[in-house]
Design a protein around this motif. Structure first.
Motif, PDB file in Angstrom:
ATOM      1  N   GLY A 324     -28.469-117.749  23.669  1.00 59.65           N
ATOM      2  CA  GLY A 324     -28.515-116.261  23.418  1.00 59.65           C
ATOM      3  C   GLY A 324     -27.723-115.105  24.080  1.00 59.65           C
ATOM      4  O   GLY A 324     -27.907-114.054  23.888  1.00 59.65           O
ATOM      5  N   VAL A 325     -26.590-115.483  24.630  1.00 60.35           N
ATOM      6  CA  VAL A 325     -25.833-114.540  25.293  1.00 60.35           C
ATOM      7  C   VAL A 325     -24.390-114.792  24.949  1.00 60.35           C
ATOM      8  O   VAL A 325     -23.759-113.921  24.188  1.00 60.35           O
ATOM      9  CB  VAL A 325     -25.734-114.792  26.762  1.00 60.35           C
ATOM     10  CG1 VAL A 325     -24.917-113.410  27.621  1.00 60.35           C
ATOM     11  CG2 VAL A 325     -27.284-114.503  27.211  1.00 60.35           C
ATOM     12  N   MET A 326     -23.810-115.924  25.090  1.00 67.07           N
ATOM     13  CA  MET A 326     -22.392-116.087  24.626  1.00 67.07           C
ATOM     14  C   MET A 326     -22.059-117.556  24.742  1.00 67.07           C
ATOM     15  O   MET A 326     -22.327-118.365  25.530  1.00 67.07           O
ATOM     16  CB  MET A 326     -21.347-115.475  25.633  1.00 67.07           C
ATOM     17  CG  MET A 326     -19.943-115.567  25.038  1.00 67.07           C
ATOM     18  SD  MET A 326     -18.633-114.694  26.117  1.00 67.07           S
ATOM     19  CE  MET A 326     -19.196-112.918  25.819  1.00 67.07           C
ATOM     20  N   GLY A 327     -21.048-118.070  23.883  1.00 68.47           N
ATOM     21  CA  GLY A 327     -20.671-119.423  23.606  1.00 68.47           C
ATOM     22  C   GLY A 327     -19.627-119.583  24.717  1.00 68.47           C
ATOM     23  O   GLY A 327     -19.261-119.033  25.183  1.00 68.47           O
ATOM     24  N   GLY A 328     -19.507-121.225  24.692  1.00 68.51           N
ATOM     25  CA  GLY A 328     -18.311-121.618  25.363  1.00 68.51           C
ATOM     26  C   GLY A 328     -17.069-121.946  24.658  1.00 68.51           C
ATOM     27  O   GLY A 328     -17.089-122.057  23.633  1.00 68.51           O
ATOM     28  N   THR A 329     -15.970-122.053  25.555  1.00 68.94           N
ATOM     29  CA  THR A 329     -14.776-122.395  24.703  1.00 68.94           C
ATOM     30  C   THR A 329     -14.684-123.889  24.142  1.00 68.94           C
ATOM     31  O   THR A 329     -13.961-124.198  23.232  1.00 68.94           O
ATOM     32  CB  THR A 329     -13.704-122.095  25.734  1.00 68.94           C
ATOM     33  OG1 THR A 329     -13.849-122.863  26.698  1.00 68.94           O
ATOM     34  CG2 THR A 329     -13.457-120.618  26.287  1.00 68.94           C
ATOM     35  N   THR A 330     -15.433-124.756  24.906  1.00 66.55           N
ATOM     36  CA  THR A 330     -15.283-126.145  24.310  1.00 66.55           C
ATOM     37  C   THR A 330     -15.541-126.513  22.889  1.00 66.55           C
ATOM     38  O   THR A 330     -15.182-127.423  22.307  1.00 66.55           O
ATOM     39  CB  THR A 330     -15.881-127.154  25.344  1.00 66.55           C
ATOM     40  OG1 THR A 330     -17.443-126.770  25.389  1.00 66.55           O
ATOM     41  CG2 THR A 330     -15.488-126.822  26.730  1.00 66.55           C
ATOM     42  N   THR A 331     -16.462-125.533  22.423  1.00 69.86           N
ATOM     43  CA  THR A 331     -16.908-125.659  21.102  1.00 69.86           C
ATOM     44  C   THR A 331     -16.693-124.796  19.990  1.00 69.86           C
ATOM     45  O   THR A 331     -17.439-124.231  19.186  1.00 69.86           O
ATOM     46  CB  THR A 331     -18.392-126.086  20.934  1.00 69.86           C
ATOM     47  OG1 THR A 331     -19.160-125.036  21.688  1.00 69.86           O
ATOM     48  CG2 THR A 331     -18.761-127.172  21.490  1.00 69.86           C
ATOM     49  N   GLU A 332     -15.851-123.891  20.648  1.00 71.14           N
ATOM     50  CA  GLU A 332     -15.234-122.468  19.671  1.00 71.14           C
ATOM     51  C   GLU A 332     -14.799-122.924  18.343  1.00 71.14           C
ATOM     52  O   GLU A 332     -13.956-123.750  18.261  1.00 71.14           O
ATOM     53  CB  GLU A 332     -14.284-121.807  20.607  1.00 71.14           C
ATOM     54  CG  GLU A 332     -13.690-120.422  20.109  1.00 71.14           C
ATOM     55  CD  GLU A 332     -12.758-119.745  20.951  1.00 71.14           C
ATOM     56  OE1 GLU A 332     -12.520-118.576  20.639  1.00 71.14           O
ATOM     57  OE2 GLU A 332     -12.378-120.591  21.976  1.00 71.14           O
ATOM     58  N   ILE A 352     -33.665-114.210  28.718  1.00 70.06           N
ATOM     59  CA  ILE A 352     -32.084-113.444  28.058  1.00 70.06           C
ATOM     60  C   ILE A 352     -31.887-112.154  28.856  1.00 70.06           C
ATOM     61  O   ILE A 352     -30.683-112.114  29.512  1.00 70.06           O
ATOM     62  CB  ILE A 352     -32.320-113.379  26.620  1.00 70.06           C
ATOM     63  CG1 ILE A 352     -32.650-114.575  25.806  1.00 70.06           C
ATOM     64  CG2 ILE A 352     -30.966-112.857  26.150  1.00 70.06           C
ATOM     65  CD1 ILE A 352     -31.463-115.859  26.207  1.00 70.06           C
ATOM     66  N   SER A 353     -32.883-111.432  29.157  1.00 74.79           N
ATOM     67  CA  SER A 353     -32.795-110.102  29.797  1.00 74.79           C
ATOM     68  C   SER A 353     -32.157-110.502  31.091  1.00 74.79           C
ATOM     69  O   SER A 353     -31.166-109.709  31.814  1.00 74.79           O
ATOM     70  CB  SER A 353     -33.845-109.475  30.014  1.00 74.79           C
ATOM     71  OG  SER A 353     -33.820-107.938  30.343  1.00 74.79           O
ATOM     72  N   ARG A 354     -32.633-111.166  32.082  1.00 70.65           N
ATOM     73  CA  ARG A 354     -32.083-111.720  33.419  1.00 70.65           C
ATOM     74  C   ARG A 354     -30.736-111.907  33.289  1.00 70.65           C
ATOM     75  O   ARG A 354     -30.222-111.531  34.370  1.00 70.65           O
ATOM     76  CB  ARG A 354     -33.260-112.615  33.964  1.00 70.65           C
ATOM     77  CG  ARG A 354     -34.525-112.195  34.468  1.00 70.65           C
ATOM     78  CD  ARG A 354     -35.063-113.173  35.314  1.00 70.65           C
ATOM     79  NE  ARG A 354     -35.669-114.369  34.810  1.00 70.65           N
ATOM     80  CZ  ARG A 354     -36.588-114.568  33.974  1.00 70.65           C
ATOM     81  NH1 ARG A 354     -37.584-113.510  33.906  1.00 70.65           N
ATOM     82  NH2 ARG A 354     -36.964-115.728  33.369  1.00 70.65           N
ATOM     83  N   THR A 355     -30.473-112.875  32.499  1.00 67.81           N
ATOM     84  CA  THR A 355     -29.190-113.269  32.474  1.00 67.81           C
ATOM     85  C   THR A 355     -27.947-112.431  31.935  1.00 67.81           C
ATOM     86  O   THR A 355     -27.029-112.061  32.683  1.00 67.81           O
ATOM     87  CB  THR A 355     -28.957-114.445  31.351  1.00 67.81           C
ATOM     88  OG1 THR A 355     -29.742-115.595  31.781  1.00 67.81           O
ATOM     89  CG2 THR A 355     -27.602-115.095  31.395  1.00 67.81           C
ATOM     90  N   VAL A 356     -28.428-111.585  30.988  1.00 72.07           N
ATOM     91  CA  VAL A 356     -27.378-110.334  30.524  1.00 72.07           C
ATOM     92  C   VAL A 356     -27.180-109.633  31.686  1.00 72.07           C
ATOM     93  O   VAL A 356     -26.334-109.119  31.871  1.00 72.07           O
ATOM     94  CB  VAL A 356     -28.092-109.735  29.371  1.00 72.07           C
ATOM     95  CG1 VAL A 356     -27.256-108.356  29.111  1.00 72.07           C
ATOM     96  CG2 VAL A 356     -28.362-110.672  27.948  1.00 72.07           C
ATOM     97  N   LYS A 357     -28.367-108.934  32.316  1.00 69.15           N
ATOM     98  CA  LYS A 357     -28.145-108.077  33.500  1.00 69.15           C
ATOM     99  C   LYS A 357     -27.363-108.564  34.620  1.00 69.15           C
ATOM    100  O   LYS A 357     -26.624-108.078  35.227  1.00 69.15           O
ATOM    101  CB  LYS A 357     -29.611-107.756  34.146  1.00 69.15           C
ATOM    102  CG  LYS A 357     -30.433-106.638  33.051  1.00 69.15           C
ATOM    103  CD  LYS A 357     -31.560-106.341  33.621  1.00 69.15           C
ATOM    104  CE  LYS A 357     -32.494-105.628  32.482  1.00 69.15           C
ATOM    105  NZ  LYS A 357     -33.693-105.114  32.919  1.00 69.15           N
ATOM    106  N   LEU A 361     -23.511-108.840  30.729  1.00 71.59           N
ATOM    107  CA  LEU A 361     -22.929-109.229  29.373  1.00 71.59           C
ATOM    108  C   LEU A 361     -23.701-108.737  27.886  1.00 71.59           C
ATOM    109  O   LEU A 361     -24.274-109.713  27.261  1.00 71.59           O
ATOM    110  CB  LEU A 361     -22.957-110.789  29.147  1.00 71.59           C
ATOM    111  CG  LEU A 361     -21.464-111.500  29.925  1.00 71.59           C
ATOM    112  CD1 LEU A 361     -21.914-113.114  29.712  1.00 71.59           C
ATOM    113  CD2 LEU A 361     -20.350-111.054  28.813  1.00 71.59           C
ATOM    114  N   PRO A 362     -23.818-107.406  28.011  1.00 72.22           N
ATOM    115  CA  PRO A 362     -24.346-107.053  26.832  1.00 72.22           C
ATOM    116  C   PRO A 362     -23.941-107.225  25.393  1.00 72.22           C
ATOM    117  O   PRO A 362     -22.649-107.246  25.760  1.00 72.22           O
ATOM    118  CB  PRO A 362     -24.662-105.596  27.303  1.00 72.22           C
ATOM    119  CG  PRO A 362     -23.527-105.277  27.920  1.00 72.22           C
ATOM    120  CD  PRO A 362     -23.164-106.427  28.889  1.00 72.22           C
TER     121      PRO A 362
END
Length: 799
Positions: A324-332, A352-357, A361-362
Motif C-alpha cells: 500500500g505504500v511503494m513497490g520494490g526494485t526487484t519487480t519493477e 498503512i498510516s503507521r508505515t507512511v508516517k 513516504l506520503p
C-alpha cells in the motif's frame, strides 16, 4: 483533489448549469471549492506552424533564424533563442498582433539586423506547462487532419473545460476520485449517476496456474485481486490521457504508470504492477514484516522495516513490495517488460498510516489507503478499467482474476430513527425523504416500521453502509449525510432549546470575585506562558523539579512551571526595562507540581499570585487581608518561614483553617538580581484551588452601630522573631467584640529600639452597639490588650 467537468460528465452526463452555481453546490456538499479554472481557452492568435528551415543568425551566437509555415504556404522568418527544434517539427506559433498571457504584444521586430515576424512559443509562454527552456514540440499531440495555421486549440483537439480544485476532508475517502465527486454532485442535482461499461476482449488463456496469492495476515489485507496482461509495450500514453493527468496534477511518465494513475484518479482505487517474469511462479504472499528486514524501494532508498509494516513477498519469502505504500526494485516495470501482474487490494488503513508516517513516504495512493479505499465492487471495476485501457494500448488481457479475501470492516446495517435524524440536524423530514437522500449516494435503506406522522418521527430505518463509505458507522454519521444532501443552506436557523440554563459554579463565582477585588485594588491581570526555559526555576530560587516536555515547540519553553513566580518576575523585569510605573500584577493559572507517588501525571493545581513592584511585605499582607474579608476565610494566620525564592526574614507561610495554603512577603533580593529587577517586590502566592474548595464564605453579620468610636494607638517593641500577626492575634482576642478595627500603620527600626527588635504601632478602634463607651471601659480594654500581647509575645509597650 482536482476534477474536470468533462470527466464528471462521463459518470453523470446531465451535469450542467452555471459554473458559480455548480461550485456552490460542491461546497455545500462538503467539498469546498478552493479554485476554479476554465481550461481549453488557449491564447488567440497562436496557431499550428511547421519548421521549414534552421540557420545561424549572422550577428548573434545565441539566436538562430527559423523559417516557419504558419498555414499560408509561405516561409516566415523568426528569430528564436531556443535550439531544440528540428526541420519538420510542428510547433505553436504566435502571429503578429497576438497578445500573450503576460501582456506582451507580438510585433514585427528587427533583432541584430534580422527581421522577426512572430514568436515560436514554449509551453510556459502559452500556459501549457512549466517548461520554458525550449519550444513546445507538438508532433505527437496534434489531431488527425489538423492543418497548418489552425488555432492551437483546434489543432490539438482541446475543448473548453472546467477544473475544480476541491478540499476533501479525511472523513471522505469516497470523494478522492472523479467518480466519487460525480456521485455526490449528481445526487445533489437530482440527476442520474452510473459507471460506464468497461468492455474489453480477453484472450483465451486463463489465469489459473499463472498467479497464486496467499494472505498470511488477513487483518492487514482485506482483499487482494490480481490480473495478468501479456504482450505489453511500455511507451507513451495517449495524448488525451496525458492531458487529463496533467490537469489533475500528475506528471505523465509512461503508458503503464499513466494507466495506473488514471484509474486511481478516476475510480479512487490505488493499484500496483509487477513484472510477472520476475516473480517466480507468479506467487505472492501478504504478511507483516519481521524486525530488521529491508527493502530497496522504487525511489532507490533501502528501507528498514518493523513488525507493524505490511509487505508483499514472492514464493521465496523475499520482500517485493511495501504493501500500500511503494513497490520494490526487484519487480519493477522496465522498458523490456511484456508480462505484467496487476494488483488491486484493500489494506488496513491504520497499518498503512503507521508505515507512511514512520518512513515519511506520503503519496496519492497511500493517502487513499490511509483514509479507506473501497473493498467491494469498485476493486473489480477498477481492474476491468485498467485492463481495458491496457488493451487499448496494445496489451492482451488474460481471462479471469485471482481474488483472495481477508478481514474487512463490518457491513451490518445501522438502525436509524427518523426523529433522531431530524433532531440532530434541525429538520422535519419524512422518513421517505431521508431514505431518498441516502439511496441517491449508494446507501441501502430498508424500513423497519412506519410512523403515522408525515415527518416519520416514529419511523425506523435499517441503513446498509456501502463499502466505499467505511467512515460511516453511526446514526450521527448518517445524519451528516442527510444534512449534506438536503443542503445545509436549507436548514432553518434555530436556537436549540435547553432545559438547563448556563450558570457559574460556586467555585467559578468565587474566582471571578477574586479577580474583581484584585482589579479594584489596582492590580492588572497577566497571563504568562506555562512553559519555562531550563534554568528559569533555578533563577527564581526554586527547586529544579519541573516536568520536562519531550516535544517542546522551542527549547526555551520545555519545562512546565511549578510556581507562578518566574513568569511574574519576567513581566516585572520587562516593564521596568521600558521605564513603566511600578507594576502591580496578579495571575490566576495552573502550575504543575511533580507527580505524586504512583501517578504518571503531574499534580496540576490552580494558583493565585500577586506581584507588587516597589512595595514591601506589609502591602502583600494587606492584599491577603483584603482577600480574607472578601472570601470570609476562617482563622487566617501568618507563620514565620523562608519559602523558596522568598526573603529569608521578611516572608511567612499563609495558614488558613490550620493548613498551609501559600506564602506572603517579599521576593529574595538575590532572585531579583537574577532577573535584573531593582527595588523590592512584595509577593503573595496561594493555592487558590485548595482555598476555594476549603472552608470559606461563612460570614457573620451584625448591625451597623450608630454609637461613637474610641481610638487608641499602641506601639510595641517586638522581637524580630515574633510575627506581626501574632501580636495582631492577641489584640483581637483581648479586644473582643468591641474591637471593630485594627490597623498596623507603622513599623520602625532605629534609634530608641533595641537591636534584634522592631517597633510595631497599631491603631485600635472600639465601638459598642448600644452605648457610648466610657473612659473607664476604654482604659480597661487598653490594659487588657497590652497585657495579652506582653504575656504571649514578650513584647513591651513603648512610651
Amino acid at each position: 483533489m482536482k476534477v474536470l467537468l468533462s470527466w464528471l460528465r462521463e459518470f453523470a452526463p446531465d451535469i450542467d448549469g452555471d459554473l458559480a452555481v455548480l461550485s456552490d453546490q460542491l461546497t455545500m456538499l462538503g467539498l469546498a471549492v478552493e479554485e476554479v479554472t476554465v481550461t481549453g481557452e488557449l491564447v488567440p492568435g497562436v496557431v499550428l506552424a511547421k519548421v521549414l528551415d534552421l540557420r545561424p543568425h549572422p550577428n548573434a551566437d545565441k539566436i538562430q533564424l527559423v523559417d516557419v509555415d504558419a498555414g499560408d504556404g509561405n516561409a516566415l522568418q523568426v528569430c528564436c533563442g531556443a535550439f531544440n527544434m528540428s526541420i519538420g517539427d510542428l510547433i505553436p506559433f504566435a502571429t503578429v498582433g497576438t497578445v500573450m498571457p503576460n501582456g506582451m504584444e507580438i510585433a514585427q521586430r528587427t533583432m541584430r539586423g534580422q527581421l522577426s515576424n512572430g514568436m515560436c512559443c514554449s509551453g510556459a509562454e502559452i500556459d501549457m506547462g512549466d517548461d520554458q527552456d525550449g519550444i513546445l514540440i507538438l508532433n505527437d499531440q496534434v489531431v488527425d487532419g489538423a492543418e497548418l495555421g489552425a488555432s492551437l486549440a483546434e489543432a490539438l483537439g482541446i475543448e473548453r473545460d472546467v477544473l475544480w480544485d476541491l478540499e476533501v476532508n479525511a472523513n471522505r475517502p469516497d470523494a478522492m476520485s472523479v467518480a466519487g465527486v460525480a456521485r455526490d454532485l449528481a445526487a445533489a442535482l437530482g440527476i442520474s449517476f452510473d459507471f460506464p461499461a468497461y468492455d474489453l476482449v480477453r484472450s483465451t488463456e486463463r489465469i489459473d496456474g499463472l498467479v497464486k496469492v496467499d494472505i498470511i495476515d488477513p487483518e492487514l489485507c482485506g482483499r487482494f485481486v490480481a490480473g495478468v496482461l501479456r504482450d505489453l509495450t511500455v511507451g507513451s500514453s495517449p495524448v488525451w490521457m496525458q492531458r487529463r493527468l496533467t490537469a489533475l496534477g500528475m506528471r505523465p511518465i509512461n503508458s503503464v504508470v499513466d494507466i495506473s494513475n488514471y484509474v486511481m484518479l478516476e475510480l479512487g482505487q490505488p493499484n500496483h504492477t509487477f513484472d510477472l517474469d520476475r516473480l517466480p511462479g507468479g506467487h505472492l504472499q501478504v504478511r507483516r514484516a519481521r524486525e530488521g528486514e529491508t527493502l530497496l524501494t522504487l525511489d532507490g532508498v533501502e528501507r528498514g522495516l518493523v513488525s507493524t509494516d505490511g509487505v508483499i513477498t514472492n514464493t521465496n519469502d523475499e520482500i517485493v513490495s511495501l504493501a500500500g505504500v511503494m513497490g520494490g526494485t526487484t519487480t519493477e516495470i522496465s522498458d523490456t517488460t511484456t508480462n505484467v501482474l496487476v494488483e488491486m487490494a484493500w489494506w488496513d488503513p491504520p497499518s498503512i498510516s503507521r508505515t507512511v508516517k514512520r518512513l515519511n513516504l506520503p503519496s496519492e495512493a497511500s493517502t487513499r489507503f490511509r483514509r479507506g479505499a473501497d473493498w467491494g465492487d469498485n476493486i473489480d471495476r477498477a481492474m476491468q478499467r485498467f485492463m481495458q485501457l491496457a488493451v487499448q494500448a496494445g496489451a492482451t488481457a488474460v481471462d479471469g482474476y485471482v481474488d483472495e479475501a481477508g478481514v474487512t470492516p463490518s457491513t451490518a446495517p445501522v438502525r436509524i430513527r427518523a426523529a433522531k435524524i431530524n433532531s440532530i440536524i434541525g429538520t422535519d423530514l419524512p422518513s421517505d425523504v431521508i431514505a431518498g437522500h441516502l439511496t441517491s449516494i449508494g446507501f441501502g435503506v430498508g424500513a423497519v416500521s412506519s410512523g403515522a406522522t408525515p415527518a416519520g418521527n416514529n419511523s425506523e430505518l435499517d441503513v446498509t453502509i456501502p463499502t466505499w463509505r467505511w467512515d460511516t458507522t453511526s446514526e450521527t454519521d448518517i445524519a451528516e449525510e442527510v444534512a449534506r444532501l438536503y443542503g445545509y443552506e436549507n436548514i432553518v436557523r434555530t436556537v436549540p432549546a435547553g432545559s438547563l440554563t448556563g450558570s457559574l459554579t460556586p467555585y467559578q463565582q468565587d474566582r471571578r470575585h477574586v479577580r474583581q477585588v484584585l482589579v479594584g485594588a489596582g492590580c492588572d491581570e497577566t497571563l504568562p506562558m506555562p512553559f519555562l526555559a531550563p534554568g528559569d526555576l533555578r533563577a527564581a530560587g526554586l527547586a529544579e523539579d519541573g516536568v520536562s516536555l519531550t516535544n517542546p515547540l522551542v527549547a526555551e519553553e520545555s519545562v512546565l512551571r511549578t510556581s507562578l513566580l518566574p513568569g511574574q518576575l519576567k513581566a516585572v523585569a520587562y516593564n521596568q526595562s521600558y521605564g513603566n510605573r511600578p507594576p502591580r500584577f496578579f495571575e490566576i493559572d495552573h502550575v504543575f507540581l511533580p507527580a505524586p507517588e504512583g501517578s504518571l501525571l503531574p499534580d496540576e493545581r490552580e494558583y493565585l499570585a500577586v506581584a507588587l513592584a516597589g512595595e514591601e511585605a506589609p502591602t502583600a499582607v494587606a492584599i491577603l487581608d483584603l482577600l480574607e474579608r472578601t472570601l470570609a476565610l476562617p482563622n487566617v494566620q501568618l507563620r514565620p518561614a523562608s519559602p523558596a525564592g522568598m526573603h529569608p526574614t521578611r516572608s511567612a507561610e499563609v495558614v488558613i483553617a490550620g493548613r498551609v495554603r501559600g506564602h506572603v512577603g517579599e521576593v529574595d533580593p538575590d532572585v531579583l538580581q537574577n532577573y535584573e529587577i531593582s527595588g523590592r517586590v512584595a509577593w503573595l502566592e496561594l493555592d487558590l484551588g485548595a482555598v476555594l474548595n476549603g472552608p470559606h464564605g461563612n460570614r457573620k453579620y451584625r448591625p451597623v452601630s450608630k454609637q461613637p468610636t474610641s481610638n487608641i494607638d499602641l506601639a510595641f517593641e517586638v522581637s524580630d522573631g515574633v510575627a506581626a500577626s501574632a501580636v495582631e492575634s492577641q489584640l483581637r482576642r483581648a479586644g473582643g467584640q468591641l474591637l471593630v478595627s485594627l490597623e498596623l500603620f507603622d513599623v520602625y527600626r532605629g534609634v530608641g529600639v533595641a537591636d534584634g527588635t522592631r517597633s510595631l504601632t497599631y491603631r485600635l478602634r472600639f465601638q459598642a452597639q448600644d452605648r457610648t463607651l466610657t473612659d473607664g471601659e476604654v482604659a480597661k480594654l487598653r490594659n487588657e490588650c497590652i497585657a495579652a500581647v506582653a504575656k504571649k509575645t514578650k513584647a513591651t509597650l513603648r512610651t
